[in-house]
Structures are given as structure tokens and as C-alpha cells.
Write a protein that holds these residues in place. Sequence first.
Motif, PDB file in Angstrom:
ATOM      1  N   THR A 135       0.844  -1.187   0.000  1.00  0.00           N
ATOM      2  CA  THR A 135       0.000   0.000   0.000  1.00  0.00           C
ATOM      3  C   THR A 135       0.879   1.236   0.000  1.00  0.00           C
ATOM      4  O   THR A 135       2.074   1.174   0.325  1.00  0.00           O
ATOM      5  N   MET A 174      -4.705   3.272  -0.254  1.00  0.00           N
ATOM      6  CA  MET A 174      -5.273   2.467  -1.329  1.00  0.00           C
ATOM      7  C   MET A 174      -6.361   3.258  -2.038  1.00  0.00           C
ATOM      8  O   MET A 174      -6.955   4.166  -1.460  1.00  0.00           O
ATOM      9  N   THR A 175      -6.638   2.872  -3.259  1.00  0.00           N
ATOM     10  CA  THR A 175      -7.824   3.389  -3.932  1.00  0.00           C
ATOM     11  C   THR A 175      -9.041   2.619  -3.420  1.00  0.00           C
ATOM     12  O   THR A 175      -8.913   1.529  -2.844  1.00  0.00           O
ATOM     13  N   GLN A 176     -10.211   3.150  -3.654  1.00  0.00           N
ATOM     14  CA  GLN A 176     -11.421   2.435  -3.259  1.00  0.00           C
ATOM     15  C   GLN A 176     -11.520   1.102  -3.993  1.00  0.00           C
ATOM     16  O   GLN A 176     -11.968   0.103  -3.407  1.00  0.00           O
ATOM     17  N   ASP A 177     -11.111   1.061  -5.245  1.00  0.00           N
ATOM     18  CA  ASP A 177     -11.141  -0.197  -6.002  1.00  0.00           C
ATOM     19  C   ASP A 177     -10.229  -1.235  -5.368  1.00  0.00           C
ATOM     20  O   ASP A 177     -10.574  -2.430  -5.321  1.00  0.00           O
ATOM     21  N   GLU A 178      -9.063  -0.801  -4.878  1.00  0.00           N
ATOM     22  CA  GLU A 178      -8.143  -1.739  -4.220  1.00  0.00           C
ATOM     23  C   GLU A 178      -8.736  -2.255  -2.913  1.00  0.00           C
ATOM     24  O   GLU A 178      -8.571  -3.437  -2.572  1.00  0.00           O
ATOM     25  N   ASP A 204     -13.824   4.166   2.831  1.00  0.00           N
ATOM     26  CA  ASP A 204     -12.984   5.363   2.867  1.00  0.00           C
ATOM     27  C   ASP A 204     -11.900   5.258   3.938  1.00  0.00           C
ATOM     28  O   ASP A 204     -10.762   5.697   3.739  1.00  0.00           O
ATOM     29  N   HIS A 263      -5.999  12.737   6.880  1.00  0.00           N
ATOM     30  CA  HIS A 263      -7.202  12.026   6.454  1.00  0.00           C
ATOM     31  C   HIS A 263      -8.297  12.120   7.513  1.00  0.00           C
ATOM     32  O   HIS A 263      -8.044  11.884   8.690  1.00  0.00           O
ATOM     33  N   ALA A 284      -9.286   2.870   2.739  1.00  0.00           N
ATOM     34  CA  ALA A 284      -8.525   3.512   1.664  1.00  0.00           C
ATOM     35  C   ALA A 284      -7.526   4.515   2.239  1.00  0.00           C
ATOM     36  O   ALA A 284      -6.397   4.635   1.754  1.00  0.00           O
ATOM     37  N   LEU A 295      -3.496   8.734   0.118  1.00  0.00           N
ATOM     38  CA  LEU A 295      -4.295   7.552   0.424  1.00  0.00           C
ATOM     39  C   LEU A 295      -3.442   6.295   0.339  1.00  0.00           C
ATOM     40  O   LEU A 295      -2.605   6.150  -0.555  1.00  0.00           O
TER      41      LEU A 295
END
Length: 317
Positions: free
Chosen positions: A110, A119-123, A203, A196, A206, A117
Motif C-alpha cells: 500500500t 489504497m484506492t477504493q477499487d483496491e 474510505d 485524512h 482507503a 491515500l
Amino acid sequence: MRDFDEQAAEAARARQAQLTKPPGSLGRLEDLAVFMAGWQGTGRPRLDRAQALVFAGNHGVAAQGITPFPPEVTAAMVRNFDAGGAAINQLCRAAGADLSVIALDLDRPTADFTQGLAMTQDEVIEAMTKGAAAVDSKAQVLLLGEMGIGNSTTSAALAAAIFGGPAEDWVGQGTGAAADMLAAKIRVVAEGLARHQPVGTVDTLAAFGGREQAAICGAIRRARELRIPVLLDGFICTAAAAVLTRDDPEALAHCLIGHESAERGHRRLIAALNMAPVLSLDMRLGEGSGAAVALMVLRAALECHNGMATFAEAGIG
């Protein structure tokens, strides 16, 4: 989503009241039997099939000098798990649990959450999906554990993001951080929290990571759909599970915390979740080790529940 079967739980309580012992004399073992009855939907719950899942991931934040071990140790430990040489292998054999180890893109850590971030939300969704897919639908209990250099720092950030408080309330030694390294962990978590402010489950994962924590969340959700009770391990596993409460305060109703880790922050996390650990043995290894030991206690609870004679059967009273 299927819920706790109160009728089955009441049948288990009624049986406990008839067994050849003073009421309440087996303490928490009686509560565990009722818990299993409610989630299995029967007054006589069984433990013929137990599954243990250990998810492994790597973390970009490890580059911040927060751990005495390099990320390559994660892959080395996965090989040790596969060869049967780790503590969790021995404990699963003793407890009667089928162990699977799932490595999650170890060559693709990561991102460093102090820089952006993790990770991305897709990850996140990909890792959660892998966690869900690993769950055996025929299991009667699921044990969860993890492996990942740097993930005690990630977990401290997750816990602080969910429940608040300064970084130092949640950061512990992990795999052996002391003095300057411990200060670095506190700094890193504080920087992540300042950068964050996520709201929901996806979220939050991520923002801080990691893939193994996301996979744990996916496995817990899938177990709930299947009404499989879950035994969580220590601080890292519990912090991952707690992320699910951002979307649903009752997301962990089918979960037990296997043990209270010696890692700083776990007691605070347990209290915030209003849960009670099965054991407290000063363990802080991870790997699902505390959950595996707790499984032995769970088996003891069901052996007494199902095997003891009632007063009528014993001709007493």
C-alpha cells in the motif's frame, strides 16, 4: 442479513439451567454456548468444522522507520506458514482448525498514508472481495488473523480514526519498536490522522490500509451473511473489524474477541467496542494465535453444554 436466533439461544439457556451444576457455575463457558446456539440456530450447537484464515499484506508506511523488520519478512513468514513452522500452525492443529494463508499482493505494498491515500477504493473492494471469497460456507466458526510488517502502525491509525484520541493512546511496540522508533510510529499516525478524515468503512480503509485489514473486513461481512460466528485475534485484527462499525454499529454482533493483546491500545479498543475478550494471556504475536487458543475454550464450552447430563438424566433432585 441473518440475525441472532433468540429462540435457539433460549433453548440453550434452558438446557444450561438443567445441567448437573449450580446455575452460572461455568461462568463465561455458559455464555459462549448460548452465543454459539444463537448464531448456529440450534439449542445444541456443534463445532465439527472450524476454519482459520490468515491474511498477509505489506505497507508503504513501513519506509518511515516504524519497524525493526523489513517488508520482506512478510513473505518469509508466509512461506513459514505454508511450511507449517509458525505458532499458528501448531495452535490450529491443537485447536482443530483448518488453516489457510492468503497473501495479498506482497510485491505491491500500500502507499504511505502520510503522503496520500494508502489504497484506492477499487483496491479496498478487491481486497474485501478476496477476504469474503476465502470463507468456507460450511464452517461452524471462523478464526481470523493477519501478517504484515508495519500493520500495527496502520491499525493504530484505524483505531484512532474510528474512536478518536491522540496517536499515543493507540500506538504500541508492535514487533519491537522502542525509543526513537516508537516516537516515529506516534509521529506517523499523528500525520496520517491530520491528513485524512474518512467517514465510512471503505474510505477509512482507503485512507490508512492495509490489504489484510480490508480482507478481514470482507471475511467478517461474508461470515455474517452465512451466520458463521467469528473469533477475532488481537489488536490488529480487532482494529480491522472495528472499521465495519462505521457503516453498521451492529456489524460485529456475530464476533468474539479471542484474547486481549498485550499490545498497547487493544484494551482501549475492546472497551470502545463494548466487547469482552475470551482470554487474556499477555500474547501479542498476531497470526490469529489468540483466536486459535480461544477456540479451545469455545470447544470446552460446547463439550460441557452438549455432553453433561441433566439433573433428570442423572437421577438427581
